[in-house]
Write a protein that holds these residues in place. Structure first.
Motif, PDB file in Angstrom:
ATOM      1  N   UNK A  82       1.737   6.374   9.597  1.00 36.72           N
ATOM      2  CA  UNK A  82       1.522   7.597   9.006  1.00 36.72           C
ATOM      3  C   UNK A  82       0.283   7.808   8.572  1.00 36.72           C
ATOM      4  N   UNK A  83      -0.170   8.958   8.665  1.00 34.89           N
ATOM      5  CA  UNK A  83      -1.772   9.352   8.088  1.00 34.89           C
ATOM      6  C   UNK A  83      -1.930   8.605   6.516  1.00 34.89           C
ATOM      7  N   UNK A  84      -1.125   9.104   5.812  1.00 34.87           N
ATOM      8  CA  UNK A  84      -1.576   8.604   4.388  1.00 34.87           C
ATOM      9  C   UNK A  84      -1.561   7.024   4.288  1.00 34.87           C
ATOM     10  N   UNK A  85      -0.549   6.417   4.947  1.00 33.83           N
ATOM     11  CA  UNK A  85      -0.755   5.055   4.922  1.00 33.83           C
ATOM     12  C   UNK A  85      -1.822   4.454   5.629  1.00 33.83           C
ATOM     13  N   UNK A  86      -2.265   4.805   6.589  1.00 40.64           N
ATOM     14  CA  UNK A  86      -3.414   4.602   7.302  1.00 40.64           C
ATOM     15  C   UNK A  86      -4.641   4.951   6.510  1.00 40.64           C
ATOM     16  N   UNK A 107      -4.937   4.542   3.024  1.00 42.47           N
ATOM     17  CA  UNK A 107      -4.889   3.826   2.069  1.00 42.47           C
ATOM     18  C   UNK A 107      -5.301   2.480   2.601  1.00 42.47           C
ATOM     19  N   UNK A 108      -4.805   2.229   3.950  1.00 41.76           N
ATOM     20  CA  UNK A 108      -5.361   0.707   4.386  1.00 41.76           C
ATOM     21  C   UNK A 108      -6.643   0.870   4.809  1.00 41.76           C
ATOM     22  N   UNK A 109      -7.204   1.693   5.281  1.00 39.85           N
ATOM     23  CA  UNK A 109      -8.635   1.672   5.683  1.00 39.85           C
ATOM     24  C   UNK A 109      -9.486   1.615   4.545  1.00 39.85           C
ATOM     25  N   UNK A 110      -9.024   2.279   3.368  1.00 36.86           N
ATOM     26  CA  UNK A 110      -9.689   2.282   1.901  1.00 36.86           C
ATOM     27  C   UNK A 110      -9.716   0.794   1.413  1.00 36.86           C
ATOM     28  N   UNK A 111      -8.658  -0.012   1.839  1.00 39.08           N
ATOM     29  CA  UNK A 111      -8.305  -1.408   1.179  1.00 39.08           C
ATOM     30  C   UNK A 111      -9.004  -2.260   1.933  1.00 39.08           C
ATOM     31  N   UNK A 112      -9.174  -2.211   3.188  1.00 39.88           N
ATOM     32  CA  UNK A 112      -9.729  -3.307   4.063  1.00 39.88           C
ATOM     33  C   UNK A 112     -10.815  -2.619   4.962  1.00 39.88           C
ATOM     34  N   UNK A 121       0.889  -1.095  -0.044  1.00 47.80           N
ATOM     35  CA  UNK A 121       0.026  -0.242   0.098  1.00 47.80           C
ATOM     36  C   UNK A 121       0.754   1.298   0.136  1.00 47.80           C
ATOM     37  N   UNK A 122       2.079   1.393   0.278  1.00 52.70           N
ATOM     38  CA  UNK A 122       3.116   2.257   0.290  1.00 52.70           C
ATOM     39  C   UNK A 122       3.663   2.504  -1.137  1.00 52.70           C
ATOM     40  N   UNK A 123       3.048   1.859  -1.910  1.00 52.32           N
ATOM     41  CA  UNK A 123       3.919   1.823  -3.194  1.00 52.32           C
ATOM     42  C   UNK A 123       5.060   1.268  -3.307  1.00 52.32           C
ATOM     43  N   UNK A 124       5.347   0.016  -2.535  1.00 54.71           N
ATOM     44  CA  UNK A 124       6.543  -0.652  -2.627  1.00 54.71           C
ATOM     45  C   UNK A 124       7.891   0.308  -1.987  1.00 54.71           C
TER      46      UNK A 124
END
Length: 471
Positions: A353-357, A359-364, A329-332
């Protein structure tokens, strides 16, 4: 197709290198450098395939024909599934109230891990015979991994397997499936500790690079990429069986509900999603809720202790495959992944980090389920369908029952209810035991105890060194 470490400090390897490595030399986990992307035509073509054929198609995307010719790969996968009880390998049960249960447990040990480990065992044997090589496999198990791993390699002359089980934390049947295997290449250790504690001596031996290289150590836990690769097929098969139609634009979304402990199955789902499969993933956990807290709040932190639950195979506090998901999710971003995982390793506490969280909550999506909810889901499923769920499958069913109707959904069922008699009895249900499981209680057992206060890593070292004298 090359594989790189999530932490960026190891050279790229091919599938064979990833298969035999387990952890990467820098402590990271191997992932494909590139995730294949599938177009609509491919998805429509694959929608008619059997589970067995889907595994073949997916594996061929991640294993080059130079390493394993396609016809050989097909033969290895056919051989892997030859001992499964169901003609289709897996089976979808369509129950009342829209509950779709994908039974992943028709292998020898009645658990989903038979699917990936039977294939992994065949891949290992292929390369070992080709190179006249011997390996020592280290496995920590919270219940089902150990027996599935043992069954995949028992009696093989090129492999010895060393399994650590948490004494008293597995069900009696899970323990017997390991301790009744009396083969020269199978070494079972009953440790007086929990699932996370038994991982420590294994990590210590892998961290000793000279020892690991000298004795050809490898892992069959879901740190091993081969297991994740095969598990991608669960999500494709579930989608194709539960999607209302593939003739609409865009393709319909199916929700896949994944009971998860170490995070391997949910990682496979994230990869399937990245490949273009239109699925919405739900990670469902028991009271050991680190994945749920990470998805909801970005809080990747240990609780004070592991809680014993009815879904014992998911009583895990450190879901090591979250590292793969964060990398994906961090773009490798291997530098970020390395920083985060090293911080977690030291403090056992991490705020994403806010951006990574985001993306995670959008994915799962995620859900944490109590023992009381597990029992109620098992009871309801039985009352409505006369169908027994294992406590892990019941966690997925609980999520389904809590949702409004309308969304096509598939619940992955990781184990047969027959393995969890105590949970069934707590729910007031009657276990239905197959003869293979009943027979376990009359068989001889063999295991080595690991007591608190012992140096477990040293005990393992000495056994591995002694075993090597045979070679």
């Amino acid at each position: 197709m090359e594989y790189v470490s999530t932490r960026g400090g190891a050279g790229a390897v091919d599938f064979e290198g990833a298969l035999f490595s387990g952890y990467a030399p820098d402590g990271g986990l191997f992932m494909p450098q590139r995730i294949p992307s599938l177009d609509r035509d491919t998805l429509q073509k694959w929608s008619c395939l059997s589970y067995r054929e889907l595994v073949k198609e997916l594996c061929s995307l991640f294993i080059t024909t130079e390493l394993v010719p396609q016809s050989t790969l097909n033969d290895l996968i056919d051989r892997a599934f030859s001992r499964f009880r169901h003609k289709d390998v897996v089976h979808l049960s369509r129950l009342k109230d829209g509950l779709n249960v994908l039974e992943l447990w028709h292998g020898v040990t009645y658990a989903f891990k038979d699917l990936s480990l039977s294939c992994t065992g065949q891949f290992l044997q292929y390369f070992l015979e080709k190179k006249q090589k011997h390996v020592n496999i280290l496995v920590g198990t919270s219940g089902d991994t150990g027996s599935s791993a043992i069954e995949s390699v028992r009696g093989q002359k090129n492999m010895d397997i060393f399994v650590l089980l948490p004494k008293g934390f597995c069900t009696q049947i899970q323990e017997l499936q390991m301790t009744t295997v009396i083969e020269d290449n199978v070494h079972v250790f009953a440790a007086h500790g929990n699932s996370d504690e038994i991982d420590e001596p294994i990590k210590e031996l892998f961290a000793d690079v000279d020892f690991a290289r000298k004795y050809n150590l490898m892992s069959l836990n879901s740190v091993n990429w081969s297991r994740i690769m095969v598990q991608i097929a669960h999500h494709f098969y579930a989608y194709f069986r539960c999607a209302p139609s593939l003739d609409t634009t865009p393709l319909p979304v199916v929700e896949i509900v994944v009971p998860t402990g170490g995070g391997g199955n949910i990682t496979a789902g994230c990869i399937a999603q990245k490949m273009g499969l239109p699925i919405r993933l739900v990670a469902v956990v028991n009271s050991n809720d680190i994945i749920h807290r990470t998805v909801q709040h970005g809080d990747f932190s240990l609780s004070e202790s592991v809680k014993a639950t009815l879904a014992s195979a998911m009583d895990i506090q450190e879901p090591y495959n979250m590292e793969r998901i964060l990398w994906l999710l961090s773009g490798s971003d291997s530098r970020l992944t390395k920083t985060l995982m090293e911080r977690f390793s030291v403090s056992k506490s991490l705020k994403l980090p806010e951006d990574l969280h985001r993306k995670l909550s959008e994915t799962l999506r995620s859900c944490s389920v109590s023992d009381e909810d597990i029992v109620r889901a098992m009871q309801r499923c039985w009352e409505e369908n006369h169908y027994l769920l294992c406590p892990h499958s019941a966690i997925a069913a609980h999520y389904h029952y809590s949702q409004p109707e309308g969304t096509p959904r598939c619940c992955l069922a990781p184990a047969s209810a027959a393995k969890f008699q105590d949970a069934l009895l707590q729910a007031g249900l009657v276990p239905q035991l197959p003869p293979e499981i009943t027979a376990l209680t009359t068989m001889d057992t063999r295991s080595t105890p690991l007591e608190r206060g012992q140096d477990w890593a040293q005990v393992l070292r000495e056994r591995i060194e002694a075993t090597a004298q045979r070679w």
